[in-house]
Motif scaffolding. Structure first.
Motif, PDB file in Angstrom:
ATOM      1  N   ALA A 109       0.853  -1.189   0.000  1.00  0.00           N
ATOM      2  CA  ALA A 109       0.000   0.000   0.000  1.00  0.00           C
ATOM      3  C   ALA A 109       0.888   1.237   0.000  1.00  0.00           C
ATOM      4  O   ALA A 109       1.919   1.269   0.673  1.00  0.00           O
ATOM      5  N   VAL A 110       0.467   2.255  -0.758  1.00  0.00           N
ATOM      6  CA  VAL A 110       1.207   3.509  -0.828  1.00  0.00           C
ATOM      7  C   VAL A 110       0.240   4.658  -0.580  1.00  0.00           C
ATOM      8  O   VAL A 110      -0.846   4.700  -1.157  1.00  0.00           O
ATOM      9  N   ILE A 111       0.653   5.562   0.296  1.00  0.00           N
ATOM     10  CA  ILE A 111      -0.086   6.793   0.524  1.00  0.00           C
ATOM     11  C   ILE A 111       0.819   7.914   0.031  1.00  0.00           C
ATOM     12  O   ILE A 111       1.897   8.150   0.586  1.00  0.00           O
ATOM     13  N   ARG A 117      -2.865  14.215   5.028  1.00  0.00           N
ATOM     14  CA  ARG A 117      -3.448  15.491   5.454  1.00  0.00           C
ATOM     15  C   ARG A 117      -2.378  16.437   6.007  1.00  0.00           C
ATOM     16  O   ARG A 117      -1.367  15.999   6.552  1.00  0.00           O
ATOM     17  N   GLY A 118      -2.636  17.716   5.862  1.00  0.00           N
ATOM     18  CA  GLY A 118      -1.689  18.762   6.219  1.00  0.00           C
ATOM     19  C   GLY A 118      -1.286  18.767   7.680  1.00  0.00           C
ATOM     20  O   GLY A 118      -0.282  19.377   8.045  1.00  0.00           O
ATOM     21  N   SER A 164      -5.239   6.730   1.493  1.00  0.00           N
ATOM     22  CA  SER A 164      -5.341   8.131   1.854  1.00  0.00           C
ATOM     23  C   SER A 164      -5.366   8.286   3.373  1.00  0.00           C
ATOM     24  O   SER A 164      -5.948   7.468   4.080  1.00  0.00           O
ATOM     25  N   LEU A 165      -4.735   9.361   3.846  1.00  0.00           N
ATOM     26  CA  LEU A 165      -4.769   9.738   5.261  1.00  0.00           C
ATOM     27  C   LEU A 165      -5.490  11.077   5.435  1.00  0.00           C
ATOM     28  O   LEU A 165      -5.258  11.779   6.415  1.00  0.00           O
ATOM     29  N   SER A 170      -8.017   8.377  10.325  1.00  0.00           N
ATOM     30  CA  SER A 170      -6.885   7.635   9.769  1.00  0.00           C
ATOM     31  C   SER A 170      -5.598   8.125  10.414  1.00  0.00           C
ATOM     32  O   SER A 170      -5.526   9.241  10.917  1.00  0.00           O
ATOM     33  N   GLY A 171      -4.589   7.260  10.420  1.00  0.00           N
ATOM     34  CA  GLY A 171      -3.303   7.583  11.027  1.00  0.00           C
ATOM     35  C   GLY A 171      -2.779   6.382  11.789  1.00  0.00           C
ATOM     36  O   GLY A 171      -3.068   5.236  11.435  1.00  0.00           O
ATOM     37  N   CYS A 172      -2.028   6.624  12.853  1.00  0.00           N
ATOM     38  CA  CYS A 172      -1.479   5.556  13.685  1.00  0.00           C
ATOM     39  C   CYS A 172      -2.633   4.886  14.438  1.00  0.00           C
ATOM     40  O   CYS A 172      -3.328   5.530  15.225  1.00  0.00           O
ATOM     41  N   ALA A 173      -2.844   3.595  14.200  1.00  0.00           N
ATOM     42  CA  ALA A 173      -3.978   2.879  14.791  1.00  0.00           C
ATOM     43  C   ALA A 173      -3.933   2.909  16.317  1.00  0.00           C
ATOM     44  O   ALA A 173      -4.964   3.095  16.967  1.00  0.00           O
ATOM     45  N   ARG A 174      -2.754   2.735  16.885  1.00  0.00           N
ATOM     46  CA  ARG A 174      -2.630   2.728  18.349  1.00  0.00           C
ATOM     47  C   ARG A 174      -3.042   4.081  18.936  1.00  0.00           C
ATOM     48  O   ARG A 174      -3.784   4.160  19.905  1.00  0.00           O
ATOM     49  N   TRP A 175      -2.562   5.177  18.354  1.00  0.00           N
ATOM     50  CA  TRP A 175      -2.918   6.503  18.842  1.00  0.00           C
ATOM     51  C   TRP A 175      -4.411   6.746  18.666  1.00  0.00           C
ATOM     52  O   TRP A 175      -5.070   7.291  19.557  1.00  0.00           O
ATOM     53  N   LEU A 176      -4.966   6.365  17.515  1.00  0.00           N
ATOM     54  CA  LEU A 176      -6.396   6.567  17.253  1.00  0.00           C
ATOM     55  C   LEU A 176      -7.254   5.810  18.261  1.00  0.00           C
ATOM     56  O   LEU A 176      -8.263   6.331  18.734  1.00  0.00           O
ATOM     57  N   ASP A 177      -6.857   4.569  18.600  1.00  0.00           N
ATOM     58  CA  ASP A 177      -7.630   3.783  19.561  1.00  0.00           C
ATOM     59  C   ASP A 177      -7.572   4.391  20.960  1.00  0.00           C
ATOM     60  O   ASP A 177      -8.574   4.406  21.677  1.00  0.00           O
ATOM     61  N   LYS A 178      -6.411   4.904  21.365  1.00  0.00           N
ATOM     62  CA  LYS A 178      -6.258   5.502  22.696  1.00  0.00           C
ATOM     63  C   LYS A 178      -6.936   6.861  22.802  1.00  0.00           C
ATOM     64  O   LYS A 178      -7.362   7.267  23.866  1.00  0.00           O
ATOM     65  N   ASN A 179      -6.996   7.591  21.697  1.00  0.00           N
ATOM     66  CA  ASN A 179      -7.486   8.966  21.714  1.00  0.00           C
ATOM     67  C   ASN A 179      -8.704   9.160  20.821  1.00  0.00           C
ATOM     68  O   ASN A 179      -8.804  10.164  20.122  1.00  0.00           O
TER      69      ASN A 179
END
Length: 189
Positions: A109-111, A117-118, A164-165, A170-179
């Motif tokens: 996969a390539v993003i 996102r900015g 796409s991010l 979207s982003g780091c799954a661990r951070w998204l789950d915690k926050n």
């Protein structure tokens, strides 16, 4: 993770007469030949199979080499990502213009830069490359990170994903789950 589905398939496997003594082994060989390839009949990449019921009867096909067809039922696990589905993959490479990941251990996969996102800024320190969120400093994407991204397209021939991010979820799954409260609030505004 989206993109995975299980189906029950009624198949006919055609075997050479030389395989008549051990048809079960020949059936497994035929099913194994479908693994990690896109199958148009099932509309997905075959990841796994569980051969179920196998008929005791075989139909001999006429011809120069009279193959015989054996009917069987198999459970099949398929991978067929569609646009706008949410997938996860492990980041294997970061450049100033792209993030590269591997999904399920086999699909690249390539993003690309325009799909990041900015909020994320590329940084390189001591030879380690990373994308860091400007608004949440602990939200980082680096090699080894499990990345959650949205599918843009899937090339069935070479099993390559474009992602796409741009979405807030979207982003780091661990951070998204915690926050989850932080990024879900951003969706509301």
């Amino acid at each position: 993770m989206e993109g995975l589905k299980e189906c029950v398939a009624n198949l006919v496997v055609y075997l050479h007469p030389s395989k008549a003594k051990c048809p079960n082994e020949a059936i497994l060989t035929e099913l194994s030949s479908m693994l990690f390839t896109y199958n148009e009949t099932f509309e997905g990449v075959v990841l796994a199979y569980d051969p179920g019921n196998c008929s005791n009867l075989a139909k001999i096909l006429p011809g120069i080499h009279p193959y015989f067809g054996v009917k069987l039922t198999a459970r099949i696990l398929l991978f067929n990502p569609k646009p706008d589905m949410l997938l996860e993959g492990e980041v294997v490479k970061i450049t100033p213009h792209s993030i590269h990941a591997v999904v399920l251990g086999f699909s690249a996969a390539v993003i690309a830069d325009e799909d990041i996102r900015g909020e994320f800024k590329y940084k390189s320190k001591h030879g380690k490359e990373v994308y860091v969120s400007k608004s949440h400093k602990k939200h980082k994407i680096k090699v080894g990170t499990i990345l959650r991204f949205v599918v843009k397209s899937f090339d069935e021939e070479i099993l390559h994903l474009s992602g796409s991010l741009l979405a807030d979820h979207s982003g780091c799954a661990r951070w998204l789950d915690k926050n989850s409260d932080k990024w879900s609030q951003a969706d509301r505004f």
